[in-house]
Every structure is written in C-alpha cells, then in structure tokens.
Motif scaffolding. Structure first.
Motif, PDB file in Angstrom:
ATOM      1  N   GLN B 210       0.841  -1.309  -0.039  1.00 59.20           N
ATOM      2  CA  GLN B 210       0.074   0.078   0.095  1.00 59.20           C
ATOM      3  C   GLN B 210       0.992   1.343   0.033  1.00 59.20           C
ATOM      4  O   GLN B 210       0.345   2.319  -0.328  1.00 59.20           O
ATOM      5  CB  GLN B 210      -0.923  -0.002   1.320  1.00 59.20           C
ATOM      6  N   ALA B 211       2.239   1.109   0.538  1.00 58.43           N
ATOM      7  CA  ALA B 211       2.848   2.470   0.686  1.00 58.43           C
ATOM      8  C   ALA B 211       3.456   2.809  -0.794  1.00 58.43           C
ATOM      9  O   ALA B 211       3.530   1.838  -1.753  1.00 58.43           O
ATOM     10  CB  ALA B 211       4.131   2.176   1.366  1.00 58.43           C
ATOM     11  N   ILE B 212       3.533   3.964  -0.958  1.00 57.52           N
ATOM     12  CA  ILE B 212       4.185   4.485  -1.947  1.00 57.52           C
ATOM     13  C   ILE B 212       5.772   4.376  -2.211  1.00 57.52           C
ATOM     14  O   ILE B 212       6.375   4.723  -1.083  1.00 57.52           O
ATOM     15  CB  ILE B 212       4.191   6.021  -2.442  1.00 57.52           C
ATOM     16  N   THR B 213       6.315   3.830  -2.931  1.00 57.28           N
ATOM     17  CA  THR B 213       7.756   3.624  -3.183  1.00 57.28           C
ATOM     18  C   THR B 213       8.508   4.648  -3.893  1.00 57.28           C
ATOM     19  O   THR B 213       7.963   4.629  -5.288  1.00 57.28           O
ATOM     20  CB  THR B 213       8.029   1.920  -3.812  1.00 57.28           C
ATOM     21  N   ALA B 214       9.272   5.451  -3.383  1.00 56.69           N
ATOM     22  CA  ALA B 214      10.069   6.152  -4.087  1.00 56.69           C
ATOM     23  C   ALA B 214      11.570   6.000  -4.159  1.00 56.69           C
ATOM     24  O   ALA B 214      11.973   5.685  -3.320  1.00 56.69           O
ATOM     25  CB  ALA B 214       9.799   7.924  -3.541  1.00 56.69           C
ATOM     26  N   THR B 230       7.422  -1.954 -10.049  1.00 53.02           N
ATOM     27  CA  THR B 230       7.645  -2.035  -8.784  1.00 53.02           C
ATOM     28  C   THR B 230       7.618  -0.898  -7.971  1.00 53.02           C
ATOM     29  O   THR B 230       8.108  -0.794  -6.653  1.00 53.02           O
ATOM     30  CB  THR B 230       9.088  -3.017  -8.509  1.00 53.02           C
ATOM     31  N   ILE B 231       7.888   0.202  -8.658  1.00 56.48           N
ATOM     32  CA  ILE B 231       7.918   1.626  -7.950  1.00 56.48           C
ATOM     33  C   ILE B 231       6.716   2.504  -8.298  1.00 56.48           C
ATOM     34  O   ILE B 231       6.072   2.356  -9.331  1.00 56.48           O
ATOM     35  CB  ILE B 231       9.281   2.180  -8.251  1.00 56.48           C
ATOM     36  N   ASP B 232       6.579   3.740  -7.569  1.00 59.12           N
ATOM     37  CA  ASP B 232       5.586   4.607  -7.664  1.00 59.12           C
ATOM     38  C   ASP B 232       6.205   6.052  -8.242  1.00 59.12           C
ATOM     39  O   ASP B 232       5.757   6.906  -9.018  1.00 59.12           O
ATOM     40  CB  ASP B 232       4.600   5.014  -6.743  1.00 59.12           C
ATOM     41  N   PRO B 255       0.164   8.224 -11.502  1.00 63.98           N
ATOM     42  CA  PRO B 255      -0.755   8.896 -11.015  1.00 63.98           C
ATOM     43  C   PRO B 255      -1.405   8.704  -9.636  1.00 63.98           C
ATOM     44  O   PRO B 255      -2.004   9.579  -9.124  1.00 63.98           O
ATOM     45  CB  PRO B 255      -1.717   8.648 -12.239  1.00 63.98           C
ATOM     46  N   ARG B 256      -1.356   7.580  -9.175  1.00 72.11           N
ATOM     47  CA  ARG B 256      -1.567   7.044  -7.830  1.00 72.11           C
ATOM     48  C   ARG B 256      -1.210   8.013  -6.740  1.00 72.11           C
ATOM     49  O   ARG B 256      -1.679   8.281  -5.721  1.00 72.11           O
ATOM     50  CB  ARG B 256      -0.841   5.675  -7.584  1.00 72.11           C
TER      51      ARG B 256
END
Lengths: 409, 409
Positions: B210-214, B230-232, B255-256
């Motif tokens: 659920q976490a955004i991966t930066a 695998t990343i946002d 966009p998430r």
C-alpha cells in the motif's frame, strides 16, 4: 578576398557574434543595412539567423540580453559546468555574481543573496520561513494574489488589501493588522502593468515596523530603484529584466529574517529544503545548500557586470526614455491604448495595452518579427503586454511602434 | 589551402565542434594526435581549448556530455530562451523531452514526468505530497540519510534501516512498519558507491504494497535499469549521468501519487509550490506549473535523443565494461583499492576508492588534467570517488588508470 572573408567568419563566429547581432538589428531598424552586413549574411548562417531573428517584447521569458550567448560559450569553454559546487572555482563564480548584483542594485553589505529555482518557489520559502501564522498582502493583480494564495495553501492566515485590475492602492487604503509577521508587496504587477506607489511601502512599514517586509521585484529588477533601508527581503527571477534563460530565482535577505526563521523553527517546521538558516550558513562560505543552477548564477554575474560597465544610471535613464516614448505613442493610438489610466501607477517595464482583438494584434506583430505577450488571466481577451527591458534598444521600441502604425483595423 | 582551412574552420565552429573534441581527446589518450588535429589546433582556439581541457571524473557536477555545447548554441540561435512557457513552442520542446526520456528509460505511458530545480528539492516535495505522518527509509549512506532527515525536518515521523558506510542492506534486514505511507530508497548511494540490491526493493514492496515506493536514482540514471512495475516514483538530477549543467530535477510519478496527494490535501497542507496536483494539471497540457528551467529541459531532451540514437543497450553495455575494467584495475592496485568490499553491492557509476592521502592523489590527477571527487563527509580523509558516466569513453577510463600507474608513492 578569401583572407578578408576568413577574417569576417572568424570575427563573426569566435569573437563577438552579439555585437554583429546588435549592428544588424540596428541596421534593419533604421533601414540602412550596410553592404558589409549583407556580405556577412551570405557568408554566415549564424548572422543570417540573426537577420531572421525576432525581437521578443514578451514580459518573461523575455528577449535575451545581447551578451548572453557569448557568456554561455565562455562558460562551456572554461568547463564551468563540471566544477563542484564545493570548489574554489564555484565560490569565485558565486561571489562574483553576488558582488556584481550588490553594485548594480545598491544592495547594502549586511544583506545576503541566495539562489533558488524560481521566484514563485520563493513565495513559499518566504512564507514558511518568516511566518508562524499571519501575513498581510497588498494585491494589485494576479501575481500578488498568488503570493497571498500560497500563504493560504501552506496553512497560514493571510489578510489582504485588494483593488480591481488596473487600479492602484493608495497609502491611506492599507491596513496592516497588528499581529502581522510579514508584509508582502508586489512592486510591479506583471499581470496588469501597475506599479506600486513607493508611499504604500512606507505606509505599510510605518504601521507595523516589527513585521518583515518582502518585496516581489520580479519584473522591475534592476530598473526600479529600491530603498533597502525600508525592506527586509527582495526577490526576482532572471528571465525578465536581466534577459537570461529561466530557471533561477534570486533572494535578497536581511539577516534579521534568518533570526526570525530560527525562532519559528524552535516551534514549528520551516521546511527542510533551502531554509533560511541553511542558506545563511552556506552563503558565508560562498556556497549554496544544494547543487544550484551554476550556469544561471554565472550568466547573472556576467550580465550584471556588463550592466555595471554601462552604468545602472544610464540603463535606468534609457529605460525611462523608452517607457515615456511608448506611453506617449499609445496615448495617441486610435485602437491600442494604455490599460492603466493613472499615469503615476504605470509600470515602466510592463506596458499593458487595451486592444480590441488581442489575438489579431499579436499575430500581426509576430508576422513582422515582433513578439509580445497576451493579457493575463481575466485580461486575456482585452489586453496585450509589452516589456521594456534593458535588452531592448530605443531602436527596437521605435520598430515596435512603427509596426503599430500599420496595424490593420 | 585557404579554402581547405576555411572549410576546417567552418566545420569546427559551426557544424559539430563536439565531434572534433571527441576525436582530439581520443588521439591524446592514444598518443596518436594526427596532423589534421595539429593543424586544427593552430587554426582554432576552440579546438586548442579542447586539447588543453580536463576530463572530469567528478560524480556531479560531472563531465559534460559531448553534444551539450552544440545543443546550447542551437537553443540560442532558435531564440528558445525567449519563448513563453505557455506557448506551443514550449509544449513541443517539453513533450519532446518527455518522449525521449520515456524511450530511453523505458518509462511506461501511465507515468508522468515533472521538472523541479534539483533532486534535493524533490526529497521535500515527495514527503509533503505523499506522507501524512510516516515514511520508511533504507539508509546506506549520507544522501539516503538526508532524505530521512528531510522527513524529520518537515515534521513527519520517519523510521529507517541503516548500515555502516560501504556495507549493503540485505533483503531480510528490511522491516517496513505497517503504517508506512512512503518507502524511500536510494538506488545508488553517491557518498559511498554502494548500489542497492534489487531484492531489497522487492522485499520492501512485498512487506507493504500500500505504501508509495520512491526511488532516488540521482547518480545511476539512465544506466541502472528500473522495473517501473515495482515503484511509484523515481527521481534524479541532470548533472550526473546525463552530463548536463546543474539546475534541473526530474520527477517520474505514477498518477496514484497524485491521488494520494489530493487525499492528504483534504486534511493538511501539501505545500503550495509545484504540488503533485498542480504538476499533474499542467503536465496534461504539456506545461509546468511555474516558469521552469527551459534550457535544462531542452538540453535533457536533446541528450536523451542522442543517447537513444546510440541505443540504451549499447550505452549500458559500455558502462558495464568500463566499470568492470576500473574495478579489475583497482582490485590490483597497490595503494588505491575499492572501498566497497561486496562485489555485488559495488556501484557501476560511482567508484569509491580507499586511498592513503586523498588530497595528494586528487592533486596529482588534476596535474594530469584528470579531475576526480573527494570522499564525502566522514569518508573525506580516506577515500576519493570516480564517476563512470556515459560522457566518459573507454579511452578516458584507460587514461585515468594510466595516471594511477604512475602515482608517486
């Protein structure tokens, strides 16, 4: 003949193409294109491109200051794009820009000069670094309003005094609330072409001397003289009066603001990136907190140096003359007239004109190689804007007016 | 003869001086400076300056990509520094850069690409736009630590997994707290030369989908391939692997993240300047929220296009070959040895060497026209750093190693 041509090519490419550009543009403006220039046009596609080039009277990004391309070439030849922002080479470059700006704009020694990515970034930085809760904004148009809105968006409680577009606020209209921590002023409103009355600045300061006074000088630096005794912050971006590529904001700050930021930081966040205390620490070393736009800082220093060579008084005198010529011309134009009625409130650097069909006027001017800006926001359908910056010669301005002479009705 | 000379001057100045530079540098590296190059050196001070020029193995600002100066000249000739950031001309330029980056880095169509002043600015923007309270950071060195500290400074509650300098985190060491909103990873740690194990990224993602991966890819873009599934968020600055002047950050966003920012904005401030929702709105128009570094965006697009012409697979293959050559060389050097022991964790783009007297080594290299970076922070007195970027040819790398061969003890 070949030797002569080689000499010409050499001179045109390597020594100072911008001088050539200025000469060509003057010649075109005066309809006296000399034979030497014609020869050069055939000899050099670079010069040909100058001949074909447009004059940008846009309010920013604006026409490049004539020496910019020359300085850019030097920057790369000297490999300054590769030097570390923690090196002596960078510190020399940084301090040169600071000193040239000080000289040009009369910035007192106690003020420090910091760099950001843009002036609009600074709206946010100023508010989060200098305001716990309350700021007060004098709003004469869309850009001052955005400064006010930024304060709202970062969770502060701003108040404002506002007038309709094209009008100016009088000193007796301002009412700075007693708890105000920051007075935010926009000296030259780029959206309307209204310039702030200096008395308003004095009135704000008198009503609340404890508040930090921050002045947006984005579209009037370095033309409008500023009394740094009456302000704590001034800021601008370089793609307007300095005629540089966009991507650099300049933040002129009294150390009093750094102290204020440290006090606020003891109670709440002042952000993490390029805060005032971080800027201050690095400024003392001749550096910036993070890797800056080194090319932008270099070009600003070099163009400020070029302006200092001419002399700021001369540049301001020429600017005033061009503005006077423009307003006198449009005051007598049948269809395109100054939008700001109050002559005292008319900006010297952003001339807004009320026109019947803006798109048509802009298109006609563009067909003559003259690019102007559309009106801003609500004024898009009824006005256009013309910049009067140091990059524009008097001949450029005359050429523009000549085009308005022949504007089809 | 004069015609020939004129032709040479013409070609050297106007057509592609960078090709000349590359040829000269190769000739110098191989001790085979041809007569034509010698003639050109006498004919052109520009080429002479290339001959005298230094090779920057600094980790950023870094050596300019060979085509940069050529593209800069075109930018000014086309007067792109003066066009409005709300014009069709700008949108074409902006979209060209976006498309070339997509192609080069394999960025899927649903991701959007935004521009900032620097990558460190993005540390702050990412946290205030994507985190209400909690972020989790994998810290393998000083830059990942600063990302963590930014979260602290903007008033969030970050946690982290940390290892000593030069070591790498194993997948079974990561522990993402269940409430984590953002997983912050630094793919290539510029301070130590440690590269993240891709398994760590997978493990983080699996523990909290659920976490955004930066992912900070500052010093490994566009070399390290990234699986965008695998990343946002990925972000970098252009003064490293792209060999461009500093002053531009690139923010690749799913966009998430914009949705997340809008949810947070309903409850608390996400800042005012260049927020994710503002970026998103303007990106759809081919624009940016405020006036950006137009020159930087243009150059990035042009260099990405040049790299696409070569092909990213070729560039990555050459990069791997150069890294292999460098590590093999230093593994056998008597006094300068790789700082990162674990071969799997060694960065391909930032090679950190343990040396006895860093200042002395850097000075010796500089005297040979080879500039490397000092160690970072605590490692300043025991290491130096060498960049291996696309701007460096294999011959450059050989020249560097040859200089280490003759390093006085």
């Amino acid at each position: 003949m070949r030797v002569v041509l080689l000499g010409k090519v050499w001179w045109a490419y390597a020594i100072r193409p911008y001088k050539m550009e200025v000469r060509c543009r003057h010649a075109i403006a005066n309809n006296t294109l000399p034979i030497a220039a014609v020869l050069n046009i055939f000899a050099c596609p670079l010069i040909e491109s100058c001949y074909m080039s447009q004059i940008f009277f846009t309010v920013g990004p604006a026409h490049m200051y004539p020496t910019v391309q020359h300085h850019v070439a030097t920057f790369f030849t000297k490999q300054l794009g590769s030097v570390s922002h923690r090196s002596t080479e960078f510190r020399v470059l940084h301090n040169h820009t600071v000193e040239q700006l000080r000289l040009l704009m009369g910035i007192p020694p106690e003020f420090e000069i910091y760099f950001s990515g843009s002036a609009s970034e600074l709206w946010e930085r100023i508010i989060i670094n200098c305001v716990r809760k309350e700021s007060y904004h004098v709003v004469q148009g869309a850009f001052a309003k955005r400064f006010y809105e930024y304060a709202l968006e970062v969770g502060k409680h701003p108040t404002c005094t506002k007038v309709p577009n094209g009008e100016t606020i009088l000193p007796n209209q301002v009412q700075v609330p007693p708890q105000t921590e920051l007075i935010a002023l926009t000296y030259n409103e780029t959206s309307t072409g209204v310039q702030l009355q200096p008395d308003v600045l004095t009135a704000c300061r008198a009503q609340n001397p404890q508040a930090i006074t921050a002045v947006d000088i984005v579209s009037c630096a370095p033309i409008s003289p500023l009394d740094f005794n009456t302000i704590d912050i001034a800021f601008f971006s370089v793609q307007k009066g300095f005629g540089l590529p966009a991507g650099l904001g300049v933040w002129i700050v009294h150390p009093r603001c750094v102290e204020r930021a440290l006090q606020i930081q003891a109670e709440q966040s002042i952000g993490a990136h390029n805060t005032l205390p971080k800027h201050h620490r690095n400024f003392l070393l001749g550096e910036t907190p993070s890797t800056p736009n080194v090319l932008g800082i270099y070009l600003l220093g070099k163009v400020a140096e070029d302006m200092n060579t001419i002399g700021i008084q001369t540049i301001r005198h020429e600017s005033a003359q061009k503005a006077e010529y423009l307003y006198a011309y449009f005051d007598n134009h049948p269809t395109c007239t100054p939008f700001v009625q109050n002559k005292k409130a008319r900006s010297e650097t952003v001339i807004t004109l009320r026109v019947q069909n803006p798109a048509h006027v802009l298109q006609y001017l563009a067909s003559r190689g003259l690019r102007c800006s559309s009106g801003y926001g609500d004024l898009k359908d009824s006005t256009i804007r013309i910049a009067n910056f140091p990059a524009h010669s008097f001949a450029d301005v005359q050429q523009l007016c000549a085009a308005f002479d022949t504007l089809p009705t």
